[in-house]
Design a protein around this motif. Structure first.
Motif, short mmCIF file in Angstrom:
data_model
loop_
_atom_site.label_atom_id
_atom_site.label_comp_id
_atom_site.label_asym_id
_atom_site.label_seq_id
_atom_site.Cartn_x
_atom_site.Cartn_y
_atom_site.Cartn_z
N UNK A 272 -1.54 1.35 0.73
CA UNK A 272 -0.62 2.34 1.27
C UNK A 272 -0.78 3.69 0.60
N UNK A 273 -1.04 3.69 -0.69
CA UNK A 273 -1.14 4.95 -1.43
C UNK A 273 -2.46 5.66 -1.19
N UNK A 274 -3.57 4.89 -1.11
CA UNK A 274 -4.89 5.51 -1.06
C UNK A 274 -5.59 5.41 0.29
N UNK A 275 -5.22 4.46 1.14
CA UNK A 275 -5.98 4.23 2.37
C UNK A 275 -5.08 4.07 3.60
N UNK B 250 12.02 -0.62 -3.12
CA UNK B 250 11.62 0.52 -2.30
C UNK B 250 10.94 1.55 -3.19
N UNK B 251 9.87 2.13 -2.68
CA UNK B 251 9.13 3.10 -3.48
C UNK B 251 7.93 2.50 -4.18
N UNK B 252 7.88 1.16 -4.27
CA UNK B 252 6.72 0.49 -4.85
C UNK B 252 5.71 0.25 -3.74
N UNK B 253 4.63 1.02 -3.74
CA UNK B 253 3.63 0.96 -2.68
C UNK B 253 2.49 0.03 -3.06
N UNK C 268 2.03 -17.77 -1.03
CA UNK C 268 2.77 -18.74 -0.22
C UNK C 268 3.89 -19.39 -1.01
N UNK C 269 3.64 -19.65 -2.29
CA UNK C 269 4.66 -20.24 -3.14
C UNK C 269 5.90 -19.35 -3.21
N UNK C 270 5.69 -18.04 -3.15
CA UNK C 270 6.78 -17.09 -3.29
C UNK C 270 7.31 -16.57 -1.96
N UNK C 271 6.85 -17.16 -0.87
CA UNK C 271 7.36 -16.81 0.44
C UNK C 271 6.91 -15.45 0.95
N UNK C 272 5.80 -14.94 0.44
CA UNK C 272 5.26 -13.66 0.89
C UNK C 272 4.51 -13.90 2.20
N UNK C 273 4.84 -13.12 3.23
CA UNK C 273 4.35 -13.41 4.57
C UNK C 273 3.11 -12.63 4.98
N UNK C 274 2.88 -11.44 4.41
CA UNK C 274 1.83 -10.56 4.89
C UNK C 274 0.95 -10.10 3.73
N UNK C 275 -0.36 -10.32 3.84
CA UNK C 275 -1.28 -9.96 2.76
C UNK C 275 -2.33 -8.98 3.28
N UNK C 276 -2.68 -8.03 2.42
CA UNK C 276 -3.65 -6.99 2.76
C UNK C 276 -4.75 -6.96 1.72
N UNK D 45 1.91 -2.16 6.70
CA UNK D 45 2.83 -2.80 5.74
C UNK D 45 4.21 -2.17 5.67
N UNK D 46 4.33 -0.93 6.11
CA UNK D 46 5.65 -0.27 6.09
C UNK D 46 6.61 -0.90 7.09
N UNK D 47 6.10 -1.72 8.01
CA UNK D 47 6.97 -2.39 8.99
C UNK D 47 7.75 -3.54 8.39
N UNK D 48 7.36 -3.99 7.20
CA UNK D 48 7.94 -5.21 6.64
C UNK D 48 8.69 -4.91 5.34
N UNK D 49 9.61 -5.81 5.00
CA UNK D 49 10.33 -5.68 3.73
C UNK D 49 9.35 -5.73 2.57
#
Length: 284
Positions: free
Chosen positions: A118-121, A111-114, A197-205, A132-136
């Motif tokens: 998120x920080x600029x746009x 938490x706190x790692x943006x 995908x290898x690390x199970x990350x679901x959402x990319x921006x 992205x704030x909707x997801x873990x």
């Protein structure tokens, strides 16, 4: 019911034969795309300190020296605060034993790692369902800092704001390689996707120029635009993609190329270097 004569039965099969050969041709073309890429290029994950420094030097060359998006650094390496929780993909050019491009995957876990977006746009994101704030934190990532060295590009105009498209200098490399090198940027995106995908990350921006997003649609990579175009290192818009969107419309040739890159990355030891990355703090 009237029985078909042998002649009519033969004619009846012609469309099926045509479809068969069309399918064979498409499969051959699909395999050629992956073959052209793998003959000259290979994906890598920067795990050693030396490899990470190569990433930062490429970024400095493109973002600081060439495009002047960031200030020149005395150490010749472009870094920022997000590098403290990022991973890096490289495309290696086998003939010259040089790196043809790099891209960063920002992967927050705490938490706190943006994300940079998120920080600029953050205000540019109007589709709040995909904010992205909707997801873990460990379910989101951002693809950023895509950079291709100047010698692997054709002209100054063959760039999108903040990086490069991957076209190459036709006077430097062979004609056969020209069929492969326009895929550098695609290979970088695929490498980042495979790592996510290898690390199970679901959402990319990603923040990108709309014309790059349109060009990606030609090969079936359909990023979803989640906000309007804003002025951020040029005209860019926020985009979103996940595994389902990536695989849904991918053309056969590039689907094979993605599988090849996934297999290569799955076989790598991405934890080979456990040294603490201090470059993010150095740049602050």
């Amino acid at each position: 019911m009237m029985k078909l004569t042998p002649l009519f039965r033969a004619v009846e099969k012609v469309p099926k034969i045509g479809r068969f050969f069309a399918g064979v041709r498409k499969l051959r073309e699909a395999n050629q795309i992956c073959s052209h890429f793998s003959t000259y290029l290979g994906p890598m994950i920067a795990v050693t300190q030396e490899q990470k420094e190569q990433v930062f030097r490429i970024r400095h060359n493109v973002y600081c020296e060439e495009l002047s998006f960031e200030d020149i650094r005395e150490n010749g390496m472009e870094t920022d605060e997000f590098d403290e929780f990022s991973q890096y993909c490289l495309i290696h050019h086998s003939a010259s034993d040089r790196f043809a491009g790099t891209v960063r995957l920002v992967t927050p876990t705490n938490e706190g790692e943006l994300l940079p977006i998120e920080k600029y746009c953050l205000d540019s994101i109007t589709n709040q369902e995909l904010n992205p704030s909707n997801f873990d934190r460990n379910e989101v990532c951002e693809i950023s800092r895509l950079a291709v060295p100047h010698e692997f590009r054709r002209r100054q105009m063959d760039q999108f704001a903040g990086a490069a498209t991957g076209a190459i200098n036709t006077k430097t490399y062979s004609e056969n390689e020209l069929r492969c090198f326009p895929f550098i940027a695609v290979g970088l995106y695929f490498s980042a996707a495979a790592l996510a995908m290898q690390q199970g990350i679901k959402h990319a921006y990603v923040m990108m120029e709309p014309r790059l997003a349109r060009s990606m649609r030609f090969i079936g990579i359909k990023f979803e635009q989640i906000g309007p175009v804003v002025d951020y290192h040029g005209r860019r818009a926020p985009y979103y993609i996940n595994q389902k969107l990536l695989l849904k419309n991918l053309t056969p040739g590039f689907a094979i190329m993605l599988k090849h890159i996934q297999k290569s990355i799955d076989e790598m030891d991405i934890h080979a270097d456990n040294d603490e990355n201090t470059y993010g703090r150095e740049a602050n």
